[in-house]
Design a protein around this motif. Structure first.
Motif, short mmCIF file in Angstrom:
data_model
loop_
_atom_site.label_atom_id
_atom_site.label_comp_id
_atom_site.label_asym_id
_atom_site.label_seq_id
_atom_site.Cartn_x
_atom_site.Cartn_y
_atom_site.Cartn_z
N ASP A 149 -1.07 -32.34 -37.02
CA ASP A 149 0.43 -32.81 -36.48
C ASP A 149 0.34 -34.34 -35.88
O ASP A 149 -0.04 -34.53 -35.05
CB ASP A 149 1.01 -31.76 -35.70
CG ASP A 149 2.53 -32.17 -35.29
OD1 ASP A 149 2.96 -33.27 -35.70
OD2 ASP A 149 3.26 -31.35 -34.65
N SER A 151 3.24 -36.18 -36.17
CA SER A 151 4.57 -36.36 -36.38
C SER A 151 4.99 -37.63 -35.66
O SER A 151 4.39 -37.93 -34.66
CB SER A 151 5.44 -35.49 -36.01
OG SER A 151 5.25 -34.85 -34.92
N ASP A 172 1.45 -31.76 -40.82
CA ASP A 172 3.11 -32.09 -40.41
C ASP A 172 2.83 -33.83 -40.00
O ASP A 172 2.19 -34.19 -39.20
CB ASP A 172 3.27 -31.66 -39.11
CG ASP A 172 4.76 -31.82 -38.73
OD1 ASP A 172 5.46 -32.72 -39.47
OD2 ASP A 172 5.45 -30.63 -37.90
N ARG A 174 5.82 -35.62 -40.49
CA ARG A 174 7.56 -36.06 -40.09
C ARG A 174 7.67 -37.13 -39.35
O ARG A 174 7.13 -37.39 -38.34
CB ARG A 174 8.27 -34.67 -39.70
CG ARG A 174 7.94 -34.47 -38.07
CD ARG A 174 8.81 -33.17 -37.81
NE ARG A 174 8.16 -31.98 -38.09
CZ ARG A 174 8.56 -30.75 -37.99
NH1 ARG A 174 9.61 -30.41 -37.51
NH2 ARG A 174 7.83 -29.81 -38.19
N ASP A 175 8.76 -37.85 -39.85
CA ASP A 175 9.06 -38.99 -38.95
C ASP A 175 8.29 -40.08 -38.88
O ASP A 175 8.13 -40.80 -38.05
CB ASP A 175 9.72 -38.45 -37.72
CG ASP A 175 10.98 -37.99 -37.65
OD1 ASP A 175 12.03 -38.67 -37.86
OD2 ASP A 175 11.18 -36.70 -37.26
N VAL A 195 4.94 -30.79 -44.20
CA VAL A 195 5.89 -31.34 -43.56
C VAL A 195 6.06 -32.79 -43.61
O VAL A 195 5.32 -33.57 -42.94
CB VAL A 195 6.35 -30.90 -42.36
CG1 VAL A 195 7.75 -31.37 -41.83
CG2 VAL A 195 6.24 -29.31 -42.04
N LEU A 196 7.02 -33.43 -44.43
CA LEU A 196 7.05 -34.73 -44.69
C LEU A 196 8.71 -35.42 -44.40
O LEU A 196 8.92 -36.35 -44.84
CB LEU A 196 6.53 -35.02 -46.15
CG LEU A 196 5.08 -34.96 -46.41
CD1 LEU A 196 4.93 -35.12 -47.90
CD2 LEU A 196 4.16 -36.01 -45.53
N SER A 197 9.24 -34.70 -43.75
CA SER A 197 10.66 -34.76 -43.46
C SER A 197 11.03 -36.33 -42.65
O SER A 197 10.13 -36.43 -42.01
CB SER A 197 11.51 -33.66 -42.73
OG SER A 197 10.86 -33.27 -41.77
N TYR A 198 11.91 -36.76 -43.41
CA TYR A 198 12.22 -38.19 -42.62
C TYR A 198 11.00 -39.21 -42.73
O TYR A 198 11.07 -40.18 -41.96
CB TYR A 198 12.36 -37.86 -40.84
CG TYR A 198 13.86 -37.17 -40.93
CD1 TYR A 198 15.13 -37.78 -41.04
CD2 TYR A 198 13.57 -35.84 -40.49
CE1 TYR A 198 16.23 -37.01 -40.60
CE2 TYR A 198 15.10 -35.10 -40.35
CZ TYR A 198 16.22 -35.76 -40.51
OH TYR A 198 17.22 -34.86 -40.21
N CYS A 199 10.18 -39.10 -43.69
CA CYS A 199 9.45 -40.31 -43.94
C CYS A 199 9.96 -41.32 -44.95
O CYS A 199 9.96 -41.13 -46.25
CB CYS A 199 7.94 -39.81 -44.67
SG CYS A 199 6.86 -38.97 -43.48
N ASN A 219 8.45 -29.58 -47.16
CA ASN A 219 9.78 -30.01 -46.48
C ASN A 219 9.56 -32.01 -46.78
O ASN A 219 8.93 -32.47 -46.27
CB ASN A 219 9.80 -29.93 -45.24
CG ASN A 219 11.09 -30.31 -44.70
OD1 ASN A 219 11.78 -31.01 -44.90
ND2 ASN A 219 11.78 -29.63 -43.67
N CYS A 223 13.68 -38.12 -47.51
CA CYS A 223 12.71 -39.20 -47.88
C CYS A 223 13.44 -40.27 -48.96
O CYS A 223 13.28 -39.85 -50.13
CB CYS A 223 11.37 -38.49 -48.33
SG CYS A 223 10.42 -37.36 -47.21
#
Length: 275
Positions: A149, A151, A172, A174-175, A195-199, A219, A223
């Motif tokens: 992780d 993130s 993870d 993310r961000d 988890v790759l959200s908000y990349c 996720n 993106c």
């Protein structure tokens, strides 16, 4: 529980014994908890070793910083779990000696000079929120890593080429707003959660994700610059989020047999081409 299992502690049997002896209990939100006095006793046992570098676990920021500054890490250290640290460097010399370190969890840091040259290959559980470097060290080969992780990181890419991570289950990132591409997933056969959200600068998901037959959750929420997402294996997939992927014009190629309960979210994405 997952942390214990990743470290080969025989969590199921050991936890049952501790529950039977009323030393720990499972709370309503499914976390392992214990009485404060028992926790204090455990802390006391570890801290009987006066030199922090000789302790099996480090959880106080001041102890961790002392080990980093004085390069006093030893093979005794198995877990580091600190909320943050403020020193401008991360000691390669101290970390090199920690050959049995299995858990490294840092929730924040002001280490801004990008000087992280070494991480122990013995790691099983690695969490570093706000990881400050553009990539992980090239010599980092944690073949028993289960959980990664990073993130809110400054990553541009995770690493170059392929890494053999046969036990990795969760990745993870993310961000991580500077991340532009995912790693090669070829040698991550047990990956379950990605988890790759908000990349927001991510442009490409590596085509090898099509080989990830055990993937359960993917996720990619928000993106916005994602354009290339060739394929995804859906044999085990329960959830895929592509909402707000405004530059993605079509769904990835579906590999494997789709489960009826698979949930795919594409709201406010650029997808117009559906199979």
């Amino acid at each position: 529980m997952q942390i214990l299992e990743s470290c080969d502690f025989g969590a199921d049997i050991g936890l049952s014994v501790l529950i039977d002896k009323s030393l720990v209990f499972i709370s309503g939100n499914n976390t392992i908890e214990m009485h404060d006095l028992i926790q204090d006793m455990g802390n006391y046992v570890v801290k009987k070793q006066k030199d922090p570098g000789e302790r099996s676990r480090l959880w106080l920021t001041k102890d961790f910083e002392e080990v980093m500054i004085n390069n006093t890490g030893t093979k005794a250290v198995e877990a580091i779990w600190v909320p943050n640290f403020n020193e401008p460097c991360f000691s390669k010399e101290a970390m090199t000696i920690m050959q049995r370190l299995r858990i490294l969890c840092i929730h924040d840091s002001n280490c801004l000079d990008g000087s992280i040259e070494y991480l122990p290959n013995s790691l099983r559980w690695f969490v570093w929120n706000n990881y400050p470097c553009e990539s992980l060290p090239e010599n980092f080969e944690p073949q028993k890593l289960v959980h990664l992780d990073l993130s809110l990181s400054s990553l541009h890419h995770l690493w170059t080429g392929k890494k053999h991570l046969p036990f990795l289950q969760r990745l993870d990132l993310r961000d991580s707003s500077s991340l532009m591409q995912t790693p090669d997933f070829t040698w991550m056969p047990n990956l379950k959660y990605l988890v790759l959200s908000y990349c927001r600068n991510l442009e490409e998901v590596h085509q090898s994700l099509g080989n990830s037959r055990k993937l359960i959750e993917l996720n990619l929420y928000n993106c916005g610059r994602l354009k290339r997402f060739p394929c995804v294996n859906v044999e085990s997939l329960d959830y895929m989020d592509l909402e707000f992927c405004s530059s993605l014009e079509k769904l990835p190629e579906i590999i494997g047999r789709m489960k009826p309960e698979l949930e795919i979210k594409t709201g406010l994405s650029g997808i117009r081409d559906y199979p």
